[in-house]
Design a protein around this motif. Structure first.
Motif, PDB file in Angstrom:
ATOM      1  N   GLY A  47       0.815  -1.215   0.000  1.00 53.57           N
ATOM      2  CA  GLY A  47       0.000   0.000   0.000  1.00 53.57           C
ATOM      3  C   GLY A  47       0.839   1.251   0.000  1.00 53.57           C
ATOM      4  O   GLY A  47       0.530   2.224  -0.697  1.00 53.57           O
ATOM      5  N   GLU A  48       1.917   1.252   0.782  1.00 60.00           N
ATOM      6  CA  GLU A  48       2.813   2.404   0.805  1.00 60.00           C
ATOM      7  C   GLU A  48       3.512   2.594  -0.534  1.00 60.00           C
ATOM      8  O   GLU A  48       3.673   3.719  -1.010  1.00 60.00           O
ATOM      9  CB  GLU A  48       3.852   2.234   1.915  1.00 60.00           C
ATOM     10  N   GLN A  49       3.913   1.489  -1.164  1.00 60.75           N
ATOM     11  CA  GLN A  49       4.553   1.588  -2.482  1.00 60.75           C
ATOM     12  C   GLN A  49       3.588   2.145  -3.517  1.00 60.75           C
ATOM     13  O   GLN A  49       3.946   3.020  -4.318  1.00 60.75           O
ATOM     14  CB  GLN A  49       5.066   0.217  -2.926  1.00 60.75           C
ATOM     15  N   VAL A  50       2.340   1.657  -3.490  1.00 57.59           N
ATOM     16  CA  VAL A  50       1.343   2.135  -4.460  1.00 57.59           C
ATOM     17  C   VAL A  50       1.020   3.601  -4.209  1.00 57.59           C
ATOM     18  O   VAL A  50       0.935   4.405  -5.146  1.00 57.59           O
ATOM     19  CB  VAL A  50       0.075   1.255  -4.395  1.00 57.59           C
ATOM     20  N   SER A  51       0.847   3.992  -2.954  1.00 60.95           N
ATOM     21  CA  SER A  51       0.525   5.396  -2.672  1.00 60.95           C
ATOM     22  C   SER A  51       1.701   6.304  -3.039  1.00 60.95           C
ATOM     23  O   SER A  51       1.494   7.419  -3.521  1.00 60.95           O
ATOM     24  CB  SER A  51       0.139   5.573  -1.211  1.00 60.95           C
ATOM     25  N   GLY A  52       2.929   5.843  -2.829  1.00 60.16           N
ATOM     26  CA  GLY A  52       4.087   6.633  -3.250  1.00 60.16           C
ATOM     27  C   GLY A  52       4.143   6.799  -4.749  1.00 60.16           C
ATOM     28  O   GLY A  52       4.439   7.883  -5.266  1.00 60.16           O
ATOM     29  N   PHE A  53       3.845   5.723  -5.470  1.00 59.05           N
ATOM     30  CA  PHE A  53       3.826   5.795  -6.937  1.00 59.05           C
ATOM     31  C   PHE A  53       2.738   6.741  -7.416  1.00 59.05           C
ATOM     32  O   PHE A  53       2.965   7.569  -8.301  1.00 59.05           O
ATOM     33  CB  PHE A  53       3.611   4.393  -7.522  1.00 59.05           C
ATOM     34  N   LEU A  54       1.531   6.627  -6.834  1.00 64.65           N
ATOM     35  CA  LEU A  54       0.434   7.502  -7.244  1.00 64.65           C
ATOM     36  C   LEU A  54       0.699   8.957  -6.877  1.00 64.65           C
ATOM     37  O   LEU A  54       0.218   9.863  -7.556  1.00 64.65           O
ATOM     38  CB  LEU A  54      -0.877   7.020  -6.625  1.00 64.65           C
ATOM     39  N   ALA A  55       1.463   9.194  -5.821  1.00 69.83           N
ATOM     40  CA  ALA A  55       1.787  10.571  -5.448  1.00 69.83           C
ATOM     41  C   ALA A  55       2.752  11.209  -6.442  1.00 69.83           C
ATOM     42  O   ALA A  55       2.660  12.405  -6.727  1.00 69.83           O
ATOM     43  CB  ALA A  55       2.382  10.596  -4.038  1.00 69.83           C
ATOM     44  N   THR A  56       3.676  10.425  -6.991  1.00 68.46           N
ATOM     45  CA  THR A  56       4.648  10.980  -7.945  1.00 68.46           C
ATOM     46  C   THR A  56       4.166  10.913  -9.386  1.00 68.46           C
ATOM     47  O   THR A  56       4.816  11.475 -10.267  1.00 68.46           O
ATOM     48  CB  THR A  56       5.985  10.226  -7.841  1.00 68.46           C
ATOM     49  N   LEU A  57       3.044  10.248  -9.624  1.00 68.54           N
ATOM     50  CA  LEU A  57       2.558  10.079 -10.999  1.00 68.54           C
ATOM     51  C   LEU A  57       2.243  11.398 -11.710  1.00 68.54           C
ATOM     52  O   LEU A  57       2.658  11.578 -12.857  1.00 68.54           O
ATOM     53  CB  LEU A  57       1.338   9.146 -11.014  1.00 68.54           C
ATOM     54  N   PRO A  58       1.539  12.372 -11.100  1.00 73.38           N
ATOM     55  CA  PRO A  58       1.277  13.633 -11.821  1.00 73.38           C
ATOM     56  C   PRO A  58       2.550  14.368 -12.231  1.00 73.38           C
ATOM     57  O   PRO A  58       2.631  14.894 -13.346  1.00 73.38           O
ATOM     58  CB  PRO A  58       0.456  14.453 -10.831  1.00 73.38           C
ATOM     59  N   ASP A  59       3.534  14.413 -11.341  1.00 71.56           N
ATOM     60  CA  ASP A  59       4.793  15.082 -11.686  1.00 71.56           C
ATOM     61  C   ASP A  59       5.501  14.362 -12.829  1.00 71.56           C
ATOM     62  O   ASP A  59       6.025  14.997 -13.751  1.00 71.56           O
ATOM     63  CB  ASP A  59       5.719  15.145 -10.473  1.00 71.56           C
TER      64      ASP A  59
END
Length: 148
Positions: A47-59
């Motif tokens: 979950g932490e890996q997915v949320s980190g990926f989704l947080a950096t996705l727009p940038d």
């Protein structure tokens, strides 16, 4: 001397690892199996890996688009043109199936071609006028070319 065929004997064996332990033998009762703490920790890690990926996705997508803006626009225009051509061909094919529409379009095309030849191609002055109109249209679409 007949050859006798013997059928192989089938023997069922059960290994101790393959047998499932019975959780509850009582009819109508439900036993809850608690998940192990390790699997919960793994899910939290995922979950932490997915949320980190989704947080950096727009940038990441923004920088990707800024870096490859021109090729992406070109590919988009090519795909749009292909789709538009396919839609136009489908519409024309559907119109062709309607009785009397295809011959009517052919007559309209022959009439317009005859008018175009009469209007622009028979006389030299009219051909010069057509050449000027084509050059004007070309300069409007492409832009004026600076000469030397």
């Amino acid at each position: 001397m007949e050859a006798q065929m013997q059928e192989p004997e089938i023997v069922e064996t059960k290994s101790p690892e393959a047998t499932m332990p019975t959780i509850n033998n009582q009819t109508g009762s439900i036993t809850k199996v608690q998940p192990s703490a390790q699997s919960q920790e793994q899910w939290l890690k995922y979950g932490e890996q997915v949320s980190g990926f989704l947080a950096t996705l727009p940038d990441y997508l923004g920088s990707f688009f800024n870096r490859y803006k021109q090729p992406l626009i070109s590919v988009g225009l090519i795909v749009t043109a292909i789709v538009a051509v396919k839609v136009v061909l489908a519409v024309l094919d559907a119109l062709n199936d309607i009785p009397l529409v295809a011959p009517t379009f052919e007559l309209i095309g022959i009439g317009y071609s005859a008018w175009f030849v009469y209007r622009y191609l028979l006389k030299a002055s009219n051909r010069q006028e057509l050449t000027n109109e084509i050059a004007t249209l070309k300069s409007q679409v492409v832009g004026k070319v600076q000469e030397g």
